[in-house]
Write a protein that holds these residues in place. Structure first.
Motif, PDB file in Angstrom:
ATOM      1  N   UNK A 385      20.339  -5.193  -0.628  1.00  0.00           N
ATOM      2  CA  UNK A 385      19.885  -3.843  -0.938  1.00  0.00           C
ATOM      3  C   UNK A 385      18.376  -3.855  -1.161  1.00  0.00           C
ATOM      4  N   UNK A 386      17.693  -2.918  -0.528  1.00  0.00           N
ATOM      5  CA  UNK A 386      16.251  -2.808  -0.718  1.00  0.00           C
ATOM      6  C   UNK A 386      15.941  -2.357  -2.140  1.00  0.00           C
ATOM      7  N   UNK A 387      14.956  -3.005  -2.737  1.00  0.00           N
ATOM      8  CA  UNK A 387      14.489  -2.630  -4.069  1.00  0.00           C
ATOM      9  C   UNK A 387      13.132  -1.934  -4.004  1.00  0.00           C
ATOM     10  N   UNK A 388      12.279  -2.362  -3.100  1.00  0.00           N
ATOM     11  CA  UNK A 388      10.959  -1.757  -2.976  1.00  0.00           C
ATOM     12  C   UNK A 388      10.348  -2.123  -1.637  1.00  0.00           C
ATOM     13  N   UNK A 389       9.484  -1.242  -1.135  1.00  0.00           N
ATOM     14  CA  UNK A 389       8.663  -1.502   0.039  1.00  0.00           C
ATOM     15  C   UNK A 389       7.261  -0.987  -0.277  1.00  0.00           C
ATOM     16  N   UNK A 390       6.285  -1.895  -0.286  1.00  0.00           N
ATOM     17  CA  UNK A 390       4.926  -1.530  -0.680  1.00  0.00           C
ATOM     18  C   UNK A 390       3.934  -1.906   0.411  1.00  0.00           C
ATOM     19  N   UNK A 391       3.239  -0.928   0.989  1.00  0.00           N
ATOM     20  CA  UNK A 391       2.193  -1.244   1.982  1.00  0.00           C
ATOM     21  C   UNK A 391       0.898  -1.669   1.289  1.00  0.00           C
ATOM     22  N   UNK A 392       0.203  -2.603   1.928  1.00  0.00           N
ATOM     23  CA  UNK A 392      -1.088  -3.097   1.445  1.00  0.00           C
ATOM     24  C   UNK A 392      -2.086  -2.955   2.589  1.00  0.00           C
ATOM     25  N   UNK A 393      -3.167  -2.211   2.367  1.00  0.00           N
ATOM     26  CA  UNK A 393      -4.116  -1.930   3.450  1.00  0.00           C
ATOM     27  C   UNK A 393      -5.129  -3.072   3.573  1.00  0.00           C
ATOM     28  N   UNK A 394      -4.647  -4.187   4.087  1.00  0.00           N
ATOM     29  CA  UNK A 394      -5.518  -5.350   4.259  1.00  0.00           C
ATOM     30  C   UNK A 394      -6.479  -5.162   5.441  1.00  0.00           C
ATOM     31  N   UNK A 395      -6.076  -4.365   6.422  1.00  0.00           N
ATOM     32  CA  UNK A 395      -6.847  -4.219   7.657  1.00  0.00           C
ATOM     33  C   UNK A 395      -7.483  -2.829   7.684  1.00  0.00           C
ATOM     34  N   UNK A 396      -8.500  -2.651   6.872  1.00  0.00           N
ATOM     35  CA  UNK A 396      -9.131  -1.355   6.651  1.00  0.00           C
ATOM     36  C   UNK A 396      -9.563  -0.699   7.964  1.00  0.00           C
ATOM     37  N   UNK A 397      -9.224   0.595   8.097  1.00  0.00           N
ATOM     38  CA  UNK A 397      -9.587   1.459   9.227  1.00  0.00           C
ATOM     39  C   UNK A 397      -8.869   1.104  10.527  1.00  0.00           C
ATOM     40  N   UNK A 398      -8.190  -0.032  10.582  1.00  0.00           N
ATOM     41  CA  UNK A 398      -7.497  -0.416  11.814  1.00  0.00           C
ATOM     42  C   UNK A 398      -6.094   0.203  11.806  1.00  0.00           C
ATOM     43  N   UNK A 399      -5.363   0.123  12.934  1.00  0.00           N
ATOM     44  CA  UNK A 399      -3.988   0.638  12.942  1.00  0.00           C
ATOM     45  C   UNK A 399      -2.998  -0.255  12.196  1.00  0.00           C
ATOM     46  N   UNK A 400      -3.414  -1.440  11.777  1.00  0.00           N
ATOM     47  CA  UNK A 400      -2.485  -2.414  11.213  1.00  0.00           C
ATOM     48  C   UNK A 400      -2.290  -2.207   9.710  1.00  0.00           C
TER      49      UNK A 400
END
Length: 410
Positions: A385-400
């Protein structure tokens, strides 16, 4: 080629504006949702456009190369809309796999923080062009600035051109990996001219003048003035020349905090696709770790770091191609938690093995929302079961966008 008025309804995962028409989607680079454009359309793409109605989310880009350089896709978006776009990429990828789960707010990155860059250099007559490729093109943009890079890398661009002039092949591109370390810049030149050995004295002199920590060419260390050291939880690690390192120190800390929070009080942890130990060394402050990695150079760097007294709990390591030979059910039994951080292709084989295991806690780290969603689908179908999904913007301004997902065995 026809001229058409288009209303942009959304942003695609590559940062192109998308107009939904009776004939299907039309992609327009450089425009934003809500904008109206008059465009020259060929097939499903607009090559040129006139902006008729502008979005309130549009801002002036910070870099003179934006729109030509293919490295950035989001400099013209204000921060709130930009972070919403990054978050939506993760949400949409999950939804495409039938996963309806609330994605957390994106942990934002900062300009001037990227410590690792992969640049390209090529010969243009007697000159050297150094920078990034244009979007969907083999042409290079000769950069004079880059708002995402650490200032020390930007300041070294002229020196990197001089180095490139020595070893760039007559035909083809030279690949340049630059990493800012605690002891200075680590520069690795790859795909260099085969006769570079005749230039070693000149290269060494340039490395001294630039005060590089290390210079390598085609995998050979030309000069190491100081070991290029990265601090990982108080442990000094010298990564392999041109090897992988998290793109920003800020994101490395953010990702590590999410991983540590995810594993909780686990006492025995497997760190799969561990690289040179980004998570291994931090986890080992509180739990025993078995680290698994397929690249010999990365594992050698981790092993060397572990040979220095460091107060860590027990760390073992193993070289293994997890895409071809994943840890299977009986091998996973000893662990309370498993962390896995695969390359962009994801960890399908390992996810299938984990789905059949009884490991209580899983933490998935990924730089590709599509393959992350595929692997999460496998694990959910296997009883997690999913507990959390957190995005981290490591690749600033890029699509990644990077993400960390935590799962528990139901």
């Amino acid at each position: 080629m026809t001229q058409t008025d288009l209303l942009i309804s959304r942003l695609g995962h590559r940062g192109d504006g998308i107009a939904d028409t009776d004939k299907g989607p039309i992609y327009v680079a450089g425009v934003l949702p809500g904008e109206r454009v008059r465009a020259e359309v060929t097939g499903d793409r607009a090559r040129t456009f006139e902006l008729i109605e502008q979005s309130p989310d549009r801002i002036d880009p910070t870099c003179r190369h934006f729109g030509t350089c293919g490295g950035c896709a989001g400099q013209h978006l204000d921060e709130a809309a930009y972070l919403d776009w990054k978050r939506e990429q993760v949400t949409r990828a999950l939804n495409d796999r039938g996963i309806d789960f609330p994605v957390a707010e994106v942990l934002a990155g900062a300009p001037g923080s990227r410590r690792r860059a992969v640049l390209t250099a090529t010969r243009a007559g007697r000159a050297i062009v150094l920078g990034y490729h244009e979007k969907a093109s083999h042409r290079l943009v000769d950069i004079a600035e880059c708002p995402v890079l650490d200032p020390s890398i930007v300041a070294a661009l002229s020196g990197l051109r001089r180095l490139s002039a020595q070893v760039a092949p007559r035909k083809g591109d030279l690949r340049i990996t630059v990493l800012k370390t605690k002891s200075g810049l680590d520069v690795a030149l790859d795909q260099a001219d085969k006769g570079y050995d005749r230039k070693i004295p000149a290269l060494s002199q340039m490395a001294v003048e630039m005060d590089l920590a290390r210079l390598s060419v085609n995998g050979e260390t030309i000069l190491e003035i100081r070991p290029p050291m990265i601090d990982m939880a108080g442990v000094g690690v010298v990564p392999p020349a041109g090897g992988f390192a998290q793109a920003t120190e800020q994101a490395e800390i953010q990702l590590s905090d999410l991983v540590l929070n995810g594993i909780g009080k686990a006492k025995r942890v497997a760190d799969l696709f561990c690289g040179a130990g980004t998570f291994t060394l931090r986890i080992a402050r509180r739990a025993s770790v078995h680290a698994v990695e397929g690249e010999a150079a990365a594992l050698k760097a981790l092993d060397k770091a572990l040979r220095v007294p460091n107060g860590l709990k027990k760390v073992t390591h193993e070289r293994r191609d997890l895409s071809r030979r994943p840890l299977v059910k009986h091998e996973l039994e000893p662990f309370d938690a498993v962390v896995f951080d695969p390359p962009r292709a994801g960890a399908q084989a390992q996810a299938e093995a984990l789905a059949a295991s009884k490991v209580k806690t899983l933490v998935a780290v990924s730089c590709n929302p599509a393959t992350l969603a595929r692997d999460l689908r496998i694990l959910i179908d296997g009883g997690y079961a999913l507990q959390s999904v957190t995005p981290v913007d490591q690749f600033l301004y890029s699509p990644h966008i990077e993400s960390v997902a935590v799962l528990k065995r139901e």
